[in-house]
Motif scaffolding. Structure first.
Motif, PDB file in Angstrom:
ATOM      1  N   SER A  49       0.837  -1.204   0.000  1.00  0.00           N
ATOM      2  CA  SER A  49       0.000   0.000   0.000  1.00  0.00           C
ATOM      3  C   SER A  49       0.876   1.260   0.000  1.00  0.00           C
ATOM      4  N   VAL A  52       2.440   1.619  -3.429  1.00  0.00           N
ATOM      5  CA  VAL A  52       1.458   2.092  -4.408  1.00  0.00           C
ATOM      6  C   VAL A  52       1.256   3.600  -4.238  1.00  0.00           C
ATOM      7  N   GLN A  53       1.125   4.055  -2.993  1.00  0.00           N
ATOM      8  CA  GLN A  53       0.958   5.484  -2.740  1.00  0.00           C
ATOM      9  C   GLN A  53       2.197   6.255  -3.179  1.00  0.00           C
ATOM     10  N   ARG A  54       3.373   5.713  -2.911  1.00  0.00           N
ATOM     11  CA  ARG A  54       4.617   6.356  -3.312  1.00  0.00           C
ATOM     12  C   ARG A  54       4.700   6.457  -4.827  1.00  0.00           C
ATOM     13  N   GLN A  55       4.381   5.363  -5.517  1.00  0.00           N
ATOM     14  CA  GLN A  55       4.419   5.367  -6.984  1.00  0.00           C
ATOM     15  C   GLN A  55       3.396   6.341  -7.559  1.00  0.00           C
ATOM     16  N   GLN A  56       2.201   6.390  -6.961  1.00  0.00           N
ATOM     17  CA  GLN A  56       1.191   7.338  -7.426  1.00  0.00           C
ATOM     18  C   GLN A  56       1.650   8.777  -7.201  1.00  0.00           C
ATOM     19  N   SER A  57       2.294   9.021  -6.072  1.00  0.00           N
ATOM     20  CA  SER A  57       2.811  10.356  -5.794  1.00  0.00           C
ATOM     21  C   SER A  57       3.905  10.725  -6.792  1.00  0.00           C
ATOM     22  N   MET A  59       4.287   9.488  -9.818  1.00  0.00           N
ATOM     23  CA  MET A  59       3.641   9.667 -11.121  1.00  0.00           C
ATOM     24  C   MET A  59       2.937  11.019 -11.198  1.00  0.00           C
ATOM     25  N   GLN A  60       2.264  11.421 -10.127  1.00  0.00           N
ATOM     26  CA  GLN A  60       1.567  12.711 -10.117  1.00  0.00           C
ATOM     27  C   GLN A  60       2.560  13.858 -10.206  1.00  0.00           C
TER      28      GLN A  60
END
Length: 164
Positions: A49, A52-57, A59-60
């Motif tokens: 989790s 995933v949050q790190r990767q989404q951050s 990517m954003q």
């Protein structure tokens, strides 16, 4: 017989107690193993989790930087295009003005050459209605010019003072 029976019962009961204690130990070990497995699965889920949050951050942030760079490039391209367009417009205006001026000079040169080539022996040509001979020449549509030239030096049409 009774003693033997009692012993047999005692043995069976001891075996039963032994098996029961062994099963309790196994059950405790199984519960501990399941708890450990659950904690490992929970830790794995929390790690996944967080990743995933790190990767989404990431990517954003990358998307924001890319969008910002793209907007800067767009503004730079628009600015350069506008400057090029303005420079081309200015160059066109200058060229158009120069060509118009060249046309006027050519007409005036032709007019002067015609006056010099004419066989009239007057010292000064007559003034037109608006006061300028050249102005009337440029405004008139039907010119009966004897010679049409684009460019001609004035000394070609003047007398040679050395011969006089």
């Amino acid at each position: 017989i009774e003693e033997s029976h009692q012993m047999t019962l005692q043995t069976i009961e001891n075996q039963h107690k032994s098996k029961e204690s062994y099963s309790q130990v196994l059950e405790k070990e199984m519960v501990a193993a399941l708890k450990e497995l659950q904690s490992l699965v929970g830790e794995g889920r929390s790690i996944i989790s967080r990743q995933v949050q790190r990767q989404q951050s990431i990517m954003q942030n990358s998307l924001n930087v890319f969008t910002s760079n793209l907007n800067e490039l767009e503004m730079t391209a628009k600015k350069q295009l506008t400057e090029s367009l303005n420079a081309a417009d200015d160059e066109f205006d200058v060229t158009s003005s120069l060509l118009f001026l060249l046309e006027l000079v050519s007409r005036a040169d032709s007019f002067v050459a015609n006056i010099l080539c004419s066989q009239q022996s007057q010292t000064s040509p007559k003034k037109s209605q608006d006061g300028q001979l050249l102005g009337s020449f440029l405004k008139s549509n039907n010119n009966n010019n004897k010679a049409r030239v684009l460019f001609q030096y004035l000394h070609y049409n003047s007398c040679d003072f050395q011969m006089i």
